[in-house]
Design a protein around this motif. Structure first.
Motif, short mmCIF file in Angstrom:
data_model
loop_
_atom_site.label_atom_id
_atom_site.label_comp_id
_atom_site.label_asym_id
_atom_site.label_seq_id
_atom_site.Cartn_x
_atom_site.Cartn_y
_atom_site.Cartn_z
N GLN A 189 17.08 44.64 -20.48
CA GLN A 189 17.04 42.94 -20.56
C GLN A 189 15.50 42.60 -20.89
O GLN A 189 14.54 43.26 -20.79
CB GLN A 189 17.28 42.42 -19.18
CG GLN A 189 16.25 42.62 -17.95
CD GLN A 189 16.70 42.01 -16.63
OE1 GLN A 189 17.90 42.05 -16.36
NE2 GLN A 189 15.88 41.45 -16.00
N VAL A 190 15.45 41.15 -21.60
CA VAL A 190 14.33 40.66 -21.86
C VAL A 190 14.36 39.06 -21.62
O VAL A 190 15.43 38.49 -21.75
CB VAL A 190 14.24 41.03 -23.34
CG1 VAL A 190 15.26 40.33 -24.30
CG2 VAL A 190 12.84 40.50 -23.79
N GLU A 191 13.44 38.57 -21.29
CA GLU A 191 13.06 37.11 -21.30
C GLU A 191 12.78 36.40 -22.43
O GLU A 191 12.03 36.94 -23.38
CB GLU A 191 11.90 36.94 -20.22
CG GLU A 191 11.99 37.47 -18.69
CD GLU A 191 10.82 37.24 -18.05
OE1 GLU A 191 9.83 37.14 -18.38
OE2 GLU A 191 11.20 37.10 -16.66
N ALA A 192 13.47 35.32 -22.61
CA ALA A 192 13.11 34.52 -23.89
C ALA A 192 12.79 32.99 -23.36
O ALA A 192 13.67 32.56 -22.29
CB ALA A 192 14.19 34.69 -24.82
N PHE A 193 12.36 32.43 -24.23
CA PHE A 193 11.93 30.92 -23.90
C PHE A 193 12.07 30.28 -25.19
O PHE A 193 11.96 30.58 -26.22
CB PHE A 193 10.32 30.97 -23.47
CG PHE A 193 10.11 31.73 -22.29
CD1 PHE A 193 10.30 31.36 -20.84
CD2 PHE A 193 9.65 33.05 -22.53
CE1 PHE A 193 10.05 32.19 -19.75
CE2 PHE A 193 9.53 34.08 -21.42
CZ PHE A 193 9.56 33.39 -20.04
N PHE A 194 12.34 28.79 -24.88
CA PHE A 194 12.47 27.93 -26.09
C PHE A 194 12.41 26.60 -25.71
O PHE A 194 12.34 26.18 -24.26
CB PHE A 194 13.86 28.20 -26.82
CG PHE A 194 14.91 27.95 -25.87
CD1 PHE A 194 15.65 26.67 -25.85
CD2 PHE A 194 15.56 28.99 -25.42
CE1 PHE A 194 16.75 26.38 -25.16
CE2 PHE A 194 16.61 28.83 -24.50
CZ PHE A 194 17.16 27.65 -24.58
N ILE A 195 11.88 25.72 -26.49
CA ILE A 195 11.85 24.07 -25.99
C ILE A 195 12.95 23.39 -26.69
O ILE A 195 13.05 23.73 -28.08
CB ILE A 195 10.35 23.75 -26.65
CG1 ILE A 195 9.34 24.57 -25.55
CG2 ILE A 195 10.13 22.24 -26.40
CD1 ILE A 195 7.93 24.25 -26.15
N ILE A 196 13.39 22.47 -26.04
CA ILE A 196 14.12 21.39 -26.63
C ILE A 196 13.43 20.06 -26.58
O ILE A 196 13.00 19.69 -25.64
CB ILE A 196 15.61 21.28 -25.92
CG1 ILE A 196 16.38 22.44 -25.98
CG2 ILE A 196 16.32 20.32 -26.47
CD1 ILE A 196 17.79 22.75 -25.03
N ASP A 197 13.16 19.77 -27.74
CA ASP A 197 12.10 18.49 -28.05
C ASP A 197 12.60 17.04 -27.71
O ASP A 197 13.85 17.09 -27.61
CB ASP A 197 11.25 18.56 -29.16
CG ASP A 197 12.14 18.29 -30.52
OD1 ASP A 197 13.16 17.89 -30.19
OD2 ASP A 197 11.66 18.43 -31.66
N GLU A 198 11.98 16.16 -27.77
CA GLU A 198 12.47 14.78 -27.31
C GLU A 198 13.26 14.31 -28.18
O GLU A 198 13.96 13.33 -28.09
CB GLU A 198 11.01 13.79 -27.29
CG GLU A 198 10.24 13.72 -28.50
CD GLU A 198 9.17 14.83 -28.64
OE1 GLU A 198 8.36 14.57 -29.51
OE2 GLU A 198 9.16 15.68 -27.85
N ASN A 199 13.44 15.12 -29.50
CA ASN A 199 14.68 14.69 -30.18
C ASN A 199 16.02 15.57 -30.51
O ASN A 199 16.63 15.35 -30.94
CB ASN A 199 13.90 14.77 -31.68
CG ASN A 199 12.89 13.75 -32.01
OD1 ASN A 199 13.21 12.47 -31.97
ND2 ASN A 199 11.91 14.33 -32.56
N GLY A 200 15.61 16.57 -29.50
CA GLY A 200 16.83 17.32 -29.20
C GLY A 200 17.12 18.60 -30.09
O GLY A 200 17.81 19.19 -29.90
N ASN A 201 15.79 18.92 -30.81
CA ASN A 201 15.65 19.66 -31.39
C ASN A 201 15.26 21.27 -30.77
O ASN A 201 14.31 20.95 -29.98
CB ASN A 201 14.76 19.69 -32.67
CG ASN A 201 15.47 18.63 -33.83
OD1 ASN A 201 16.63 18.67 -34.19
ND2 ASN A 201 14.55 17.53 -33.99
N LEU A 202 15.47 22.28 -31.01
CA LEU A 202 15.16 23.55 -30.58
C LEU A 202 13.87 23.99 -31.25
O LEU A 202 13.94 24.12 -32.42
CB LEU A 202 16.29 24.72 -30.30
CG LEU A 202 15.90 25.88 -29.58
CD1 LEU A 202 17.29 26.23 -28.72
CD2 LEU A 202 15.40 27.10 -30.18
N THR A 203 12.77 24.46 -30.50
CA THR A 203 11.54 24.97 -31.23
C THR A 203 10.85 25.79 -30.22
O THR A 203 11.38 26.12 -29.22
CB THR A 203 10.90 23.68 -31.69
OG1 THR A 203 9.77 24.01 -32.45
CG2 THR A 203 10.38 22.72 -30.56
#
Length: 219
Positions: free
Chosen positions: A143-157
């Motif tokens: 297993q591996v940990e993954a992270f991401f951001i969903i910004d204030e416009n709803g885009n994943l980055t």
């Protein structure tokens, strides 16, 4: 026949070298933090090591080709080496209303959160190329940990995958980049950027656990 085989190997090695060059140029042109530069430097060292091995043995195996392309895939995008050190995103568990995935509209807060988890999990399982993890011939799942951001416009980055096999890292990032735009999270009546985290389990299957970290991950 021998000529064609030799020519094919030469073209393959040339393709890899050109790919490396593009990757290195893309890294050199990006403005990054010290932490990001450190991560990129480690990846470049790996690329150089693979290249030296190819030059020493005179050809390239399928595994080496895949490793090379995976490394280049990781560093050729500036959204896959996030550090989160100066990010203003809230942690997903702390927002009043989580991002709304398509199909999760007009639900209660609790139902929207559950729907978000289910939709993200289903998307990654569906899009992930399971052959990549099967080819590792693991004796037991990893297993591996993954992270991401969903910004204030709803885009994943702002994606980041912890250390794992490079082809797994590259594949997770590839799948995350395909995630659809969502309605952004809301807190205190305003759209906000949120940091999401998950655990990807892989082997002969892929499973996803959405986790809620108590604080930002160490870089």
């Amino acid at each position: 026949m021998k000529f064609n085989l030799k020519r094919r190997k030469q073209l393959l090695n040339l393709t890899v070298i050109l790919t490396i060059t593009v990757c290195l140029l893309s890294v050199s042109c990006k403005e990054t933090t010290d932490s990001s530069k450190s991560t990129e430097s480690e990846l470049i060292v790996k690329i150089n090591a693979v290249q030296e091995q190819i030059m020493a043995q005179g050809n390239m195996s399928k595994e080496e080709e895949e490793a090379m392309l995976s490394l280049c895939s990781i560093i050729s995008h500036d959204d896959g080496l996030a550090t989160y050190t100066t990010d203003n995103s809230m942690i997903l568990k702390d927002v009043e209303m989580v991002p709304v995935y398509e199909g999760c509209e007009e639900l209660s807060k609790e139902e929207t959160k559950e729907c978000f988890d289910n939709k993200v999990t289903a998307f990654i399982k569906r899009e992930f190329n399971l052959d990549l993890s099967k080819e590792l011939n693991l004796s037991e799942p990893k297993q591996v940990e993954a992270f991401f951001i969903i910004d204030e416009n709803g885009n994943l980055t702002g994606m980041k995958v912890r250390d794992s096999e490079v082809n797994i890292q590259a594949e997770i990032l590839r799948v995350l980049r395909k995630m659809p735009v969502m309605k952004p999270a809301i807190h205190n009546g305003k759209n906000v950027s949120v940091l999401c985290s998950m655990i990807v389990k892989y082997g002969n299957y892929v499973d996803i656990d959405i986790v809620y970290i108590p604080e930002r991950p160490d870089n």
